[in-house]
Each structure stands twice: as structure tokens, then as C-alpha cells.
Design an enzyme around this catalytic site. Sequence first.
Site, short mmCIF file in Angstrom:
data_model
loop_
_atom_site.label_atom_id
_atom_site.label_comp_id
_atom_site.label_asym_id
_atom_site.label_seq_id
_atom_site.Cartn_x
_atom_site.Cartn_y
_atom_site.Cartn_z
CG ASN A 9 0.50 1.64 -13.84
OD1 ASN A 9 -0.40 0.86 -14.15
ND2 ASN A 9 1.78 1.33 -13.95
CD1 TRP A 10 -5.35 3.05 -10.96
CD2 TRP A 10 -7.28 1.98 -11.30
NE1 TRP A 10 -6.37 3.96 -10.74
CE2 TRP A 10 -7.56 3.33 -10.94
CE3 TRP A 10 -8.36 1.13 -11.58
CZ2 TRP A 10 -8.87 3.82 -10.84
CZ3 TRP A 10 -9.66 1.62 -11.48
CH2 TRP A 10 -9.90 2.94 -11.11
CE LYS A 11 2.65 -0.08 -10.67
NZ LYS A 11 3.88 -0.13 -9.91
CG HIS A 94 5.50 0.14 -15.50
ND1 HIS A 94 6.03 -0.72 -14.58
CD2 HIS A 94 5.07 1.22 -14.82
CE1 HIS A 94 5.92 -0.18 -13.38
NE2 HIS A 94 5.34 1.00 -13.50
CD GLU A 96 5.31 -2.83 -11.82
OE1 GLU A 96 4.20 -2.80 -12.35
OE2 GLU A 96 5.60 -2.13 -10.82
CD GLU A 166 6.99 4.77 -13.35
OE1 GLU A 166 6.16 5.19 -12.53
OE2 GLU A 166 6.90 3.68 -13.91
N GLY A 172 7.30 1.14 -5.70
CA GLY A 172 6.68 0.25 -4.73
C GLY A 172 7.56 -0.04 -3.52
CB SER A 212 7.69 5.62 -3.39
OG SER A 212 7.93 4.23 -3.46
N GLY A 233 1.56 4.69 -8.61
CA GLY A 233 1.14 3.31 -8.48
C GLY A 233 0.25 3.13 -7.27
N GLY A 234 0.82 2.65 -6.18
CA GLY A 234 0.06 2.30 -4.98
C GLY A 234 -0.91 3.37 -4.51
P1 13P Z 1 4.45 3.23 -6.80
O1 13P Z 1 3.83 4.61 -6.80
O2 13P Z 1 3.61 2.19 -6.14
O3 13P Z 1 5.87 3.24 -6.33
O4 13P Z 1 4.51 2.78 -8.35
C1 13P Z 1 5.01 3.66 -9.29
C2 13P Z 1 4.73 3.11 -10.62
O5 13P Z 1 5.22 2.04 -10.99
C3 13P Z 1 3.81 3.84 -11.50
O6 13P Z 1 3.82 3.32 -12.78
#
Ligand code: 13P
Length: 249
Positions: A9-11, A94, A96, A166, A172, A212, A233-234
Amino acid sequence: MRKKIVAGNWKLNNDKHETAQLIVALLSDPIPSDVRVMIAPAFTHLVQAKTLTEGTALEVIAQNMNAATSGAYTGEISARMLNSIGINQVILGHSERRAYYNETDLSLKEKVVTALEHDMEIIFCFGEELDQRKAEKHFEVVKSQLEIALFDLEPASWSKIILAYEPVWAIGTGETASPEQAQEIHAYIRKIIAEKYDNTLAESVSILYGGSVKPGNAASIFSQTDVDGGLIGGAALNANDFKAIFQST
Ligand code: 13P
């Protein structure tokens, strides 16, 4: 046998050039045949991503969509628009989006229905917040999320649903659920699906872990019986890290 899935997920990251660079780097080695690998770039780069991945096993998916198919919803993107550029998979719910854009299980239920009407595969995200985990309410929180958003679906619709547990406190933050914590709640999720539907359906649903996940912890999390891969994510923004993660399945 559920095939492992690793989705990046590149956000809100990567411009057009960076998107192309990252895709080219990801495609420099073959995608292993025993794992489905997906990336979710920004809407603006989906067409480019589709072109660059054409004929490869790398799947391009969207990060969100509107519940409406068309109409006066300035700034929004519909399932029909995504279908028209060959995008048939979408992340919904998600944390967020829940936190910053007021999405709720009830509003997500509408998005799920629309996505299914457009024959889209859905990665449905859910998970508890830190205070809920500390109060040991995580089981009831995830149960309620799934009951409201998904448990009115017909059994047949579940072939289009991928779950992504999640925990918000792990996103994050560098803090990850331990492999045992992930297994415990994934097994619980599968149990409540079996109770609502049946064992065969519950065993067929892929349940990803997100929060993470890094090259150093991916293998131990993914090796758990009820963990079918991850939503990243990251670490999905770095080609070598993401490759190391999907090669850990
Ligand atoms: P991180 O891997 O950066 O913690 O993010 C997870 C995420 O929100 C994937 O959708």
C-alpha cells in the site's frame, strides 16, 4: 490451500517518475509463482502502472473508491472508472481512511456492495486501536467490524474478499504484533467466519496481517497457520525490502 498474498500500500507516496522506477525495480526479478504480489499506487499513476506491469504477475490495485458509481461527488473515483482502466481490485476500510475521512463500518458496507457489483476483489482492512488492545477488547472490536461491514454478504461474495487485519497501534509505528498475537487473532477471525458461515468458507478466506512488516519480521509472521501474507506500508516503498518480504512467504 490458500495462496500467500503480499500487497504494498503506497499511500500518499511517489510521483509519476518514482512510481515507474519502483515498478521497474520490482520487476527486475521474477515474481515467485507461489505468492500473489500486488501494489497500490496513487490513482494518478494507475494507468502507467498497468502499462508497466502488463504481461507480468505484478497486480495493480486501487487504494480506495467511492460507494457511488457516478454523480456529484467532487474529487472522488468510482468503481466504474477503475474498471475502465483495468483495475479490478481495491483496498477498502484502511485505518487512515477511517481516522481521517470518517469512514465507518456502515459506510464501508456500502463500498463493499458497490465494489462487488463491479466484480472487484476487495482487501478489507480492520483492526483495533491501542486503547482497545490494552483494555483487551480487540476480539470484540474486530468481530463488530466484520459483522457490520461484511457479515450480511452472501457466501458466494466471499470469493472476492481478502481480509487485512491491521492493528492501528502497529501501523507506521515500528511496533508489530508478535507472530503469536497475529496467529491468535487471525485464528479468532477465521472462527467467527466459520460460525457465521461454515468451515469451508472460513478456510478459503485469505487473512493478511498489516502493521510494520519488514524484511526482518515477515517470515516469522507469514509462517503462522492463519496468516496468509501481509499488507505492507513503509517497507513497500523500497524495492529490495518489498522483494525480501514477498520472498519470505
Ligand atoms: P506500515 O507497514 O508502514 O506499518 O503500514 C501498514 C499499512 O498501513 C498497510 O496498509
